[in-house]
Design a protein around this motif. Structure first.
Motif, short mmCIF file in Angstrom:
data_model
loop_
_atom_site.label_atom_id
_atom_site.label_comp_id
_atom_site.label_asym_id
_atom_site.label_seq_id
_atom_site.Cartn_x
_atom_site.Cartn_y
_atom_site.Cartn_z
N GLN A 280 33.96 42.54 39.88
CA GLN A 280 34.02 43.30 41.13
C GLN A 280 32.78 44.18 41.30
O GLN A 280 32.23 44.28 42.40
CB GLN A 280 35.30 44.15 41.15
CG GLN A 280 36.57 43.31 41.26
CD GLN A 280 37.83 44.12 41.02
OE1 GLN A 280 37.79 45.21 40.44
NE2 GLN A 280 38.96 43.59 41.46
N ARG A 281 32.34 44.79 40.21
CA ARG A 281 31.14 45.62 40.29
C ARG A 281 29.90 44.78 40.62
O ARG A 281 29.00 45.23 41.34
CB ARG A 281 30.91 46.38 38.97
CG ARG A 281 31.92 47.49 38.70
CD ARG A 281 31.49 48.40 37.57
NE ARG A 281 31.43 47.73 36.28
CZ ARG A 281 32.43 47.69 35.41
NH1 ARG A 281 33.59 48.27 35.70
NH2 ARG A 281 32.28 47.07 34.26
N GLU A 284 29.92 44.06 44.25
CA GLU A 284 29.73 45.32 44.96
C GLU A 284 28.30 45.84 44.81
O GLU A 284 27.85 46.66 45.60
CB GLU A 284 30.71 46.38 44.43
CG GLU A 284 32.17 46.10 44.74
CD GLU A 284 33.12 46.92 43.88
OE1 GLU A 284 32.66 47.92 43.27
OE2 GLU A 284 34.31 46.55 43.79
N THR A 286 27.02 47.32 41.82
CA THR A 286 26.80 48.42 40.86
C THR A 286 26.59 47.93 39.44
O THR A 286 26.18 48.71 38.58
CB THR A 286 28.00 49.40 40.88
OG1 THR A 286 29.21 48.67 40.60
CG2 THR A 286 28.11 50.09 42.23
N TYR A 359 36.50 39.64 45.06
CA TYR A 359 35.88 40.18 46.27
C TYR A 359 36.76 41.16 47.04
O TYR A 359 36.44 41.55 48.15
CB TYR A 359 35.53 39.02 47.20
CG TYR A 359 34.31 38.23 46.77
CD1 TYR A 359 33.02 38.61 47.13
CD2 TYR A 359 34.46 37.10 45.97
CE1 TYR A 359 31.91 37.87 46.73
CE2 TYR A 359 33.36 36.36 45.57
CZ TYR A 359 32.09 36.74 45.95
OH TYR A 359 30.98 36.03 45.55
N ASN A 361 37.24 44.26 46.98
CA ASN A 361 36.69 45.58 47.37
C ASN A 361 35.48 45.49 48.29
O ASN A 361 34.86 46.50 48.65
CB ASN A 361 36.29 46.37 46.12
CG ASN A 361 37.47 46.65 45.22
OD1 ASN A 361 38.59 46.83 45.69
ND2 ASN A 361 37.23 46.70 43.93
N VAL A 362 35.14 44.26 48.70
CA VAL A 362 34.01 44.10 49.61
C VAL A 362 34.47 43.36 50.85
O VAL A 362 35.53 42.74 50.86
CB VAL A 362 32.84 43.33 48.93
CG1 VAL A 362 32.30 44.11 47.75
CG2 VAL A 362 33.27 41.94 48.53
#
Length: 365
Positions: A280-281, A284, A286, A359, A361-362
């Motif tokens: 997830q990072r 995203e 990060t 995906y 969180n995006v």
């Protein structure tokens, strides 16, 4: 008459003797015949020994990380698919508890012991205890040090570190680097670090890269990695160009520390294990990359070889790894570098994580 009787008795005795010898000869012949057939009887009996249900003990360091929950479930499935029974127990980072749990498994009459060691040196005691009971030991993913381990099945862990460092140096060939290591007690942490510095050393020698902070992370915990990264930022007035973390859990602590300084996503961060949070990072922005070690491949191979080892069959180990005492027969699987460009074709395509979860969180892509 007495003489005749004596003679007849002698003749009778001799006759009986001859008959006995003949019969004995027949018995010997019969026995030889049975011996000729004996291999068939032994061969027929062998499947009962070879094909009986193998009982596997699986001593795990921890189930407090997502990655190890996957190992547990996949290893159990693989063992059961092979017709083996498996007893799984986890010590959650407690050396003494892991040793006592292993002793309990040994006392249950297991045929083979599979160990994910918390402490590479302390678990040598487990190997000794298992061997005293006539039980072989397979080291799963992490090497057990200074012990007569029968087999080691893992990924090429130096290659993991090399993939991390190659990915980051392609993005930042010059600058200040931070290395957040794993637990000093875990042999894999040393192998990851060795792989990283295999790649970094020429850059360091040229003066292109300076490692301004290098610290182990006790017990691999994100909270300890967070503290380390905070120290690194403070010691360098936030002037850091790249971070390599020994796994995704520690990378999570790194990203949290960077976020606290408004730096998350502004400098590359490497991890490994392909945990969902790391995936997830990555999407995203990060975390830059992770190293995917197909755990199903590891679990399936370890289960297959555990059964073979229990039955005394050839495991086909084609490499050895020195553990400080012996050259341990080893099977090392290849890891895969994953970043935003190939995440769909690797961990998502393999079903390691779903696209929806990665995906979530995006914005939909």
């Amino acid at each position: 008459m007495k003489l005749g009787f004596a003679r007849r008795r002698s003749i009778l005795f001799i006759t009986i003797l001859v008959v006995c010898c003949i019969l004995a000869g027949c018995d010997n012949s019969g026995t030889t015949g049975e011996n000729n057939r004996q291999p068939q009887a032994t061969t027929a009996a062998a499947p009962d020994l070879t094909d009986r249900k193998i009982k596997i003990g699986f001593s795990m360091d921890t189930l407090l990380e997502e990655r190890w929950l996957k190992d547990r479930d996949l290893f159990r499935e693989a063992c059961e698919a092979l017709g083996a029974e498996v007893e799984i127990i986890a010590a959650n980072g407690d050396d003494a508890k892991q040793i006592s749990q292993a002793e309990a498994l040994i006392s249950q009459g297991i045929d083979i012991l599979v160990v994910v060691p918390h402490n590479a040196d302390a678990t040598a005691a487990i190997v000794k205890k298992a061997h005293s009971a006539g039980i072989k030991v397979l080291a799963y993913d992490r090497l057990i040090k200074n012990a007569d381990v029968d087999l080691y099945v893992s990924f090429d862990n130096e290659a993991v570190g090399e993939l991390q460092a190659k990915a980051i140096t392609q993005l930042v060939p010059k600058g200040k680097f931070v290395y957040i290591g794993g637990a000093d007690t875990d042999n894999n942490a040393h192998l990851f670090k060795q792989g990283v510095f295999n790649v970094l050393q020429p850059f360091i020698d040229r003066g292109d890269i300076t490692v301004v902070y290098d610290q182990w992370t006790k017990d691999w915990t994100p909270v300890n990695a967070l503290a380390n990264m905070k120290d690194a930022l403070e010691a360098n007035d936030n002037q850091i160009d790249a971070v390599i973390a020994a796994n995704d859990a520690t990378a999570g602590g790194v990203v949290q520390a960077l976020a606290g300084q408004g730096l998350a996503g502004k400098l590359p961060v490497a991890g490994q294990d392909a945990e969902l949070a790391a995936a997830q990072r990555i999407v995203e922005g990060t975390q830059t990359m992770t190293v995917y070690k197909p755990i199903k491949l590891l679990a399936d191979k370890a289960a297959e070889l555990a059964v073979k080892l229990a039955r005394g069959e050839d495991t086909g180990a084609d490499r050895t790894v020195n553990n400080g005492k012996i050259e341990v027969p080893s099977v090392l699987l290849p890891p895969v570098a994953v970043d935003k460009s190939n995440i769909d074709e690797t961990i998502i395509a393999d079903g390691f994580h779903s696209r929806e979860d990665v995906y979530k969180n995006v914005a939909k892509q």
